[in-house]
Design an enzyme around this catalytic site. Structure first.
Site, PDB file in Angstrom:
ATOM      1  N   ASP A 275     -26.466   1.743  29.703  1.00 36.52           N
ATOM      2  CA  ASP A 275     -27.703   1.528  28.944  1.00 36.52           C
ATOM      3  C   ASP A 275     -27.941   0.035  28.791  1.00 36.52           C
ATOM      4  O   ASP A 275     -27.342  -0.625  27.933  1.00 36.52           O
ATOM      5  CB  ASP A 275     -27.603   2.193  27.571  1.00 36.52           C
TER       6      ASP A 275
ATOM      7  N   CYS B  66     -37.364  -0.298  26.401  1.00 39.14           N
ATOM      8  CA  CYS B  66     -36.266   0.325  27.144  1.00 39.14           C
ATOM      9  C   CYS B  66     -36.597   0.558  28.615  1.00 39.14           C
ATOM     10  O   CYS B  66     -35.743   0.396  29.492  1.00 39.14           O
ATOM     11  CB  CYS B  66     -35.860   1.639  26.483  1.00 39.14           C
TER      12      CYS B  66
ATOM     13  N   HIS C  25     -36.370   7.432  25.067  1.00 40.59           N
ATOM     14  CA  HIS C  25     -35.550   6.335  25.576  1.00 40.59           C
ATOM     15  C   HIS C  25     -35.357   6.490  27.081  1.00 40.59           C
ATOM     16  O   HIS C  25     -35.427   7.610  27.620  1.00 40.59           O
ATOM     17  CB  HIS C  25     -34.189   6.335  24.864  1.00 40.59           C
TER      18      HIS C  25
END
Length: 678
Positions: A477, A417, A461
Site C-alpha cells: 500500500d 490513494c 481505497h
C-alpha cells in the site's frame, strides 16, 4: 352500464384517489414524469365527470390512450423485461383504471390493485422508513375499502378506525406466518435496470474517482466477525483488480469480468486451504451496487449460495447486488500460506502490460532499477522510500496532464490513494515486476454495542499487489508510506481539514449528530438481521428453539394453538363489548316496559317493532291499550325524534304505572289469560 344505486358517491372517489396517491407517491421519483402527469390528469378528468362537466371516454379514445402509453413506455425504457418498466406498466394500468371508474366493482378492483402497487415499493428497498411508509399505504388503502360500504363508513375517523382495527387483528396471524411459512426462492426473476451504479466502486479507475467517493458517508459494508477481529492494518476489503492501463484509465481487462468470459469457481477452490490455523470468519452485509462484485479480505472462500471465487482472489455474485445482500466468508492471511505456483505466460504479459508510449521519465527511472539488478522487494522499497520523502496526501490534488504518471511523480507530488497506487504499479511494471491495482475499502468504524465493523463509502481505497516468486501476490500500500494514519485511523484522521469539506452544514463535526447517526445505523443493522435476512436457515433454527424438534405434528400444533387462542380472545372481546355497550336512555326505559309486560303475561317477540307490539297488546289486553299506546308514542318521539320532553314523559309514565297493579288476570275457556278491571 352500472345501476344508479351502484354509482360511486363523492366520498368513495376521494378515498380511492387518496389510496392511489399514497401507493404511487414513492414511485414518483423513479417513474417518468409523463406517467405522474397522466395520473393527475386522469384524476382531474374523473372528477369532472362526477361534476357533470365531462363524459367518460369512449372505446376509441381508450384504445388511443393505451396506444400512446405503450409508445411512451417503449421510448422511456431501453428494455422491457426489467424491473423498472414492469413497475411503470403496473402504475400506468393503475392510472388508466380511473377512466372507467364507475361502479363499486371498479372501485374494489382499483383498490386491490393499489395493494400490489404498494408492495412494489419493497422491491427497491427493505429499510425501516420504507416499511413504515408501506404500513401507512396499507392503512389508507384498507380505509378506502371500508369507505365503499356507505356514506357513514366514508367518514375519515370511522374509515381509518375500522382499517386500524382490521389490521391490528391481522398482526398475530402475520407474525405467525412470518415464522412458519417456508422461505421459497422467487418463481421468476425480473432484472433491474443496471444503467447506473447505486453506490460504490466502478469497474475502472481514473484520477479523481476515489476522491469523489470520499465525499459520501453512506454505508457500504457491515461486517460481523465470528472469532478474532483483524487489526486496522489488515482490514483491506478487496473487490476489483485492475490489470489493463491505457495511459490514464485502469480497467479489469478482457477475460476477467465473468460478463466478458471470466472464469468463476462456484463450487469452492480447487486449491486445498487449511481447515485449521490463522483465519478469519465473518459475515458481510453489502449495500446495493447494481454490480456483481463482492468485498472480502484476501484468500476468501464463501459457502453462501450464488457466490463464487475468481482466480485473482475475489468474490462474485451470480446476479448483480440489486438489494442489500449478506454472505459468509472465510479468509486466510497470505503470510500464513505458501504459493509455489508460477504465473502463466498470459498472466505474466497481462501484469507487465503498459501503453506503448508516454511517461518517459518514469520509464527511465524504473529502467535504472531493473538495470542495477535489484530484486522486486528492493525496487518496491526504493519507490516507497521516494513516496515517503516528499509526497503529500490530499483530497484535492491538482489536475494532471497527458503524462499523468510523470506529472504526479516528478511534478505535483500531491495525490489521493489512486494516484499512489497507479504510479506505483506503473513503476513496478516498467521495472519488470508483475503488479496490479486493487480497489475496495480499507478500515471501518467498530460499533461496540452491536459488535460489527461499519465501512462507509469514504473508506474506498486503492492499493497495489506485486508478484514474488515462491510467495505469490503480496499486498503493498503506497498510501501507507505517505500517510500511515490513513490506514491506522481512517480517512477522517488523515485528512481532517479536508474531510467532507464540501458538505453544506459540516454535520460530521457535531459529535451528537455523529452519535445519532451511529445509533440509527445500529437500528438498521438489527432490522436487517432480524427481519430482512430471516432466511430458511434462521427460520429452522428459531423453530428448533421453540419446538425442540420440527415435525409436522408439532408444527401443526404450533399454528393451531395461537389461532385458537386468537379466535377465542376475539369472541370474548366481542361478547364483552356487546355486553358492556350502554343503550340510549329511551331504549333502556322501553326495555324496562317490555320486562313488565313479560311479567304480566305478554312478552315482546324477537324483532317485533314497538308499534306492532302495542297493536298486539291492544288485541290481547284491550284494557291496557290506552296506556301502552301513550308509552309507545313517547318512546318513538324520544328514540327517533330525539325529543328530551318525550323522554321525561316516558320516564314519568313508567314510574306511575304497572300492569299488575291496575289489572287482575283471569283464565279464558281455552286456558289463555285475559285482563279485567279491579
Amino acid at each position: 352500464m352500472a345501476n344508479q344505486s351502484e354509482l360511486l358517491p363523492r366520498e368513495s372517489l376521494l378515498w380511492i384517489f387518496a389510496a392511489q396517491f399514497a401507493a404511487l407517491l414513492p414511485h414518483f421519483a423513479q417513474l417518468p414524469l409523463w406517467i405522474v402527469c397522466a395520473w393527475a390528469f386522469a384524476v382531474y378528468w374523473r372528477l369532472e365527470v362526477f361534476r357533470g362537466r365531462r363524459d367518460l371516454p369512449g372505446r376509441t379514445v381508450k384504445l388511443l390512450v393505451v396506444g400512446l402509453t405503450v409508445a411512451g413506455l417503449a421510448l422511456s425504457y431501453r428494455r422491457w423485461f426489467a424491473l423498472e418498466p414492469m413497475v411503470a406498466l403496473l402504475a400506468i394500468s393503475f392510472t388508466l383504471k380511473n377512466l372507467e371508474l364507475v361502479s363499486r366493482r371498479d372501485a374494489f378492483l382499483s383498490l386491490l390493485l393499489a395493494y400490489f402497487v404498494a408492495a412494489t415499493l419493497f422491491v427497491y428497498e427493505q429499510t425501516i422508513p420504507y416499511a413504515l411508509y408501506g404500513t401507512v399505504c396499507v392503512v389508507v388503502v384498507t380505509a378506502a375499502l371500508a369507505a365503499q360500504l356507505g356514506h357513514f363508513s366514508a367518514r375519515p375517523r370511522r374509515a381509518l378506525g375500522l382499517s386500524l382495527r382490521l389490521l391490528a387483528q391481522a398482526v398475530p396471524l402475520m407474525l405467525l406466518l412470518f415464522i412458519v411459512m417456508p422461505r421459497l426462492g422467487p418463481l421468476w426473476a425480473v432484472p433491474q435496470n443496471n444503467s447506473g451504479t447505486t453506490t460504490g466502486i466502478s469497474d475502472s479507475m481514473t484520477p479523481g474517482d476515489f476522491t469523489r467517493l470520499s465525499k459520501s458517508d453512506k454505508p457500504a459494508l457491515r461486517i460481523a466477525f465470528d472469532g478474532p477481529i483483524p487489526p486496522p492494518e489488515q482490514r483491506y476489503w478487496r473487490g476489483l483488480v485492475y490489470a489493463d492501463f491505457d495511459g490514464r484509465r485502469w480497467s479489469q481487462g478482457f477475460g476477467v469480468d465473468p460478463r466478458e468470459g471470466g472464469v468463476v469457481r462456484w463450487q469452492g477452490r480447487e486449491q486445498k486451504l487449511p481447515e485449521v490455523g490463522p483465519r478469519y470468519r465473518y459475515r458481510v452485509i453489502q449495500e446495493a451496487t447494481n454490480n456483481p462484485w463482492l468485498f472480502a479480505m484476501a484468500r476468501p472462500i464463501s459457502d453462501t449460495r450464488g457466490v463464487g471465487e475468481t482466480a485473482d482472489d475475489r468474490l462474485l455474485k451470480k446476479r448483480p447486488v440489486y438489494n442489500r445482500f449478506a454472505y459468509d466468508v472465510r479468509s486466510w492471511p497470505r503470510e500464513t500460506l505458501t504459493d509455489d505456483r508460477e504465473l502463466s505466460d498470459f498472466e505474466y504479459r497481462r501484469y507487465l502490460q503498459l501503453p506503448r508510449g508516454g511517461n518517459p521519465r518514469t520509464r527511465a527511472w524504473a529502467e535504472e532499477f531493473h538495470a542495477s539488478g535489484l530484486g522486486a522487494e528492493e525496487i518496491s522499497a526504493h519507490v516507497l522510500k521516494y513516496f515517503n520523502r516528499s509526497f503529500t496526501y490530499t483530497l484535492k490534488p491538482p489536475a494532471l496532464g497527458a503524462d499523468s504518471i510523470d506529472d504526479f511523480l516528478f511534478g505535483s507530488q500531491q495525490g489521493f490513494c489512486e494516484h499512489f497506487a497507479s504510479s506505483y504499479v506503473f513503476t513496478m511494471r516498467a521495472a519488470g515486476v508483475p503488479a496490479r491495482v486493487v480497489a475496495g475499502y480499507q478500515g471501518g468504524e467498530w460499533v461496540e454495542q452491536e459488535e460489527y465493523l461499519l465501512v462507509r463509502e469514504y473508506d474506498a481505497h486503492a492499493w497495489a499487489e506485486i508478484w514474488l516468486p515462491g510467495r505469490g501476490w503480496q499486498r503493498v500500500d503506497p498510501t501507507a508510506a505517505v500517510s500511515p494514519e490513513r490506514i491506522r485511523d481512517g480517512l477522517q484522521s488523515a485528512a481532517a481539514d479536508e474531510f467532507m469539506q464540501d458538505s453544506l452544514l459540516q454535520l460530521h463535526r457535531i459529535s451528537v449528530l455523529n452519535r445519532l447517526r451511529l445509533e440509527w445505523d445500529m437500528i438498521n443493522y438489527r432490522w436487517y438481521q432480524t427481519v430482512v435476512s430471516f432466511d430458511s436457515d434462521k427460520q429452522e433454527n428459531l423453530l428448533k428453539k421453540l419446538l425442540g424438534e420440527v415435525s409436522p405434528l408439532r408444527l401443526a400444533a404450533f399454528i393451531a394453538v395461537p389461532v385458537a387462542l386468537a379466535l377465542t380472545g376475539m369472541l370474548l372481546w366481542l361478547w364483552l363489548s356487546n355486553r358492556g355497550r350502554r343503550l340510549p336512555p329511551a331504549s333502556r326505559l322501553y326495555q324496562k316496559f317490555c320486562r313488565r309486560m313479560a311479567r304480566a303475561g305478554i312478552a315482546r317477540r324477537p324483532g317485533e317493532a314497538p308499534r306492532d307490539f302495542a297493536r298486539r297488546v291492544g288485541i290481547e289486553m284491550p284494557a291496557l291499550a290506552p296506556m301502552v299506546e301513550r308509552i309507545t308514542a313517547a318512546f318513538e318521539r324520544a328514540a327517533y325524534g330525539e325529543d328530551p320532553a318525550a323522554e321525561k314523559q316516558l320516564r314519568r309514565l313508567l314510574r306511575q304505572w304497572s300492569p299488575r297493579a291496575n289489572f287482575v288476570f283471569g283464565r279464558t275457556a281455552d286456558g289463555g289469560r285475559i285482563a279485567t278491571g279491579e
